[in-house]
Write an enzyme that holds these catalytic residues in place. Structure first.
Site, mmCIF file in Angstrom:
data_model
loop_
_atom_site.group_PDB
_atom_site.id
_atom_site.type_symbol
_atom_site.label_atom_id
_atom_site.label_comp_id
_atom_site.label_asym_id
_atom_site.label_seq_id
_atom_site.Cartn_x
_atom_site.Cartn_y
_atom_site.Cartn_z
ATOM 1 N N VAL A 167 0.828 -1.207 0.000
ATOM 2 C CA VAL A 167 0.000 0.000 0.000
ATOM 3 C C VAL A 167 0.863 1.258 0.000
ATOM 4 O O VAL A 167 0.422 2.320 -0.412
ATOM 5 C CB VAL A 167 -0.942 0.004 1.219
ATOM 6 N N GLU A 168 2.104 1.123 0.417
ATOM 7 C CA GLU A 168 2.979 2.291 0.521
ATOM 8 C C GLU A 168 3.940 2.372 -0.665
ATOM 9 O O GLU A 168 3.544 2.750 -1.751
ATOM 10 C CB GLU A 168 3.695 2.268 1.878
ATOM 11 N N MET A 169 5.193 1.964 -0.500
ATOM 12 C CA MET A 169 6.154 2.102 -1.593
ATOM 13 C C MET A 169 6.177 0.894 -2.517
ATOM 14 O O MET A 169 6.673 0.964 -3.640
ATOM 15 C CB MET A 169 7.530 2.406 -1.010
#
Length: 376
Positions: A167-169
């Site tokens: 969901v982030e990087m």
């Protein structure tokens, strides 16, 4: 005046819930603390309050260090060196550590904005929203653990998480990150300088150590520290009044230590249940019943600049956040005057951003085999 034990007053920053004042959403039944309550005139009351004993305060808050060393017992697990910090600074700003090469650590923890992005929850790969408010990285070296639920023990452990989080990087795995770093000629030399004793200096562990070393010197001294050092003129009458009320109401039960928080875990909704029960906090990590709604207490340093507050970003006014904590943690409904004084004190915790230290560095150029962005 000697400190006495009080119930906790924690200012925990928290997946959004409907009907919370300050969120821009309609609320059918306001909670009691959201009603205005008159109190004594703040400026008149400020001058009447007794000075707190500085010796007691130093025992409770300690002294803000110039840097937070990575200690495990007597051993330094990640010695800070200029070479390691320089590398960590580059990695902190490098978007090539994300799948689509559009996100870096600084995307959600903006160093020129007191280490936050000012949103309820941050946007990650392909615009996906995170589940919790992004806490500040300033003074985070003083925390007992990292993330709201404490799932990472150190800054170095924390640095490994977002890069691989889908969901982030959203990088595929550690090997993929190492491959990117190895494809950039300038990083080979930088890692060798930072980790001269390692046979293979470019590694995921060393990436985390470099970022951790850089973050351990993100320290923001404020006027409060000058006051603690004996300069009574560093705080105004109202700010000193707010400090007195902060202590008398029990805030220091959670917000103590040099970071004024971060040194313990506490249940959110200790006395009055917190409305948002969707995120159970530390329970998601331990699966222990007693850890339901338990979160790591955040630092109050720079708190006036790091809203919206709580782990779900529920409040966008610091005054309402203070009222909410008094209500949920202490069962108290503070007067507007008391809230104003406490907020005045909290604003004195706004520190100095180390502008030269956080200056965006020149990043090494891509090599022939450096992969391109992947938007999928």
């Amino acid at each position: 005046m000697r400190f006495r034990p009080f119930l906790p007053l924690l200012l925990i920053s928290a997946a959004a819930f409907a009907g919370v004042a300050g969120c821009g959403e309609r609320e059918a039944t306001p909670l009691p603390f959201q009603q205005k309550k008159k109190g004594a005139n703040a400026s008149a009351e400020a001058a009447k309050l007794a000075e707190l004993d500085l010796a007691d305060m130093k025992n409770n808050f300690g002294t803000l260090p110039a840097k937070y060393e990575a200690k495990s017992g007597e051993a330094d697990t990640n010695p800070i060196t200029p070479e390691k910090v320089a590398l960590g600074r580059q990695l902190y700003y490098d978007t090539r550590l994300s799948k689509n090469q559009d996100l870096s650590c600084n995307s959600c923890h903006l160093l020129d904005k007191f280490g936050v992005d000012g949103t309820k929850v941050s946007k990650g790969h392909k615009g996906q929203l995170g589940g919790r408010n992004a806490p500040t990285v300033y003074n985070a070296g003083g925390y007992v653990a990292q993330f709201w639920d404490g799932r990472a023990g150190t800054l170095e452990d924390q640095a490994k998480g977002p890069i691989l989080n889908p969901v982030e990087m959203a990088m595929k795995d550690e090997a993929s990150v190492v491959a990117v770093l190895e494809s950039i000629p300038g990083y080979e030399d930088a890692f060798k300088k930072a980790f001269p004793d390692d046979k293979e200096p470019i590694s995921y562990d060393n990436l985390a150590k470099a970022i951790g070393a850089f973050e351990r010197q993100l320290v923001t001294p404020s006027r409060f520290d000058k006051y603690m050092a004996g300069d009574k003129g560093a705080l105004s009458d109202q700010e000193r009044a707010g400090l007195t009320k902060f202590v008398q109401n029990g805030c220091t039960s959670c917000h103590s230590g040099s970071a004024l928080g971060g040194s313990s875990f506490q249940k959110l909704g200790l006395i009055k249940a917190y409305p948002n029960q969707k995120d159970l906090g530390r329970y998601e990590v331990t699966k222990k019943e007693e850890d339901k709604m338990v979160f790591r207490v955040p630092t109050l340093r720079n708190v006036a600049e790091t809203g919206p507050w709580f782990h779900d970003g529920a409040y966008d006014r610091l005054e309402t956040a203070v009222q909410a904590m008094a209500y949920h943690q202490l069962g108290k409904e503070l007067s507007d005057a008391d809230v104003a004084d406490i907020v005045a004190f909290l604003k004195s915790l706004t520190g100095e951003i180390p502008q030269e230290y956080i200056k965006k560095p020149e990043l090494p150029a891509n090599g022939e085999k450096t992969p391109g962005a992947d938007p999928t």
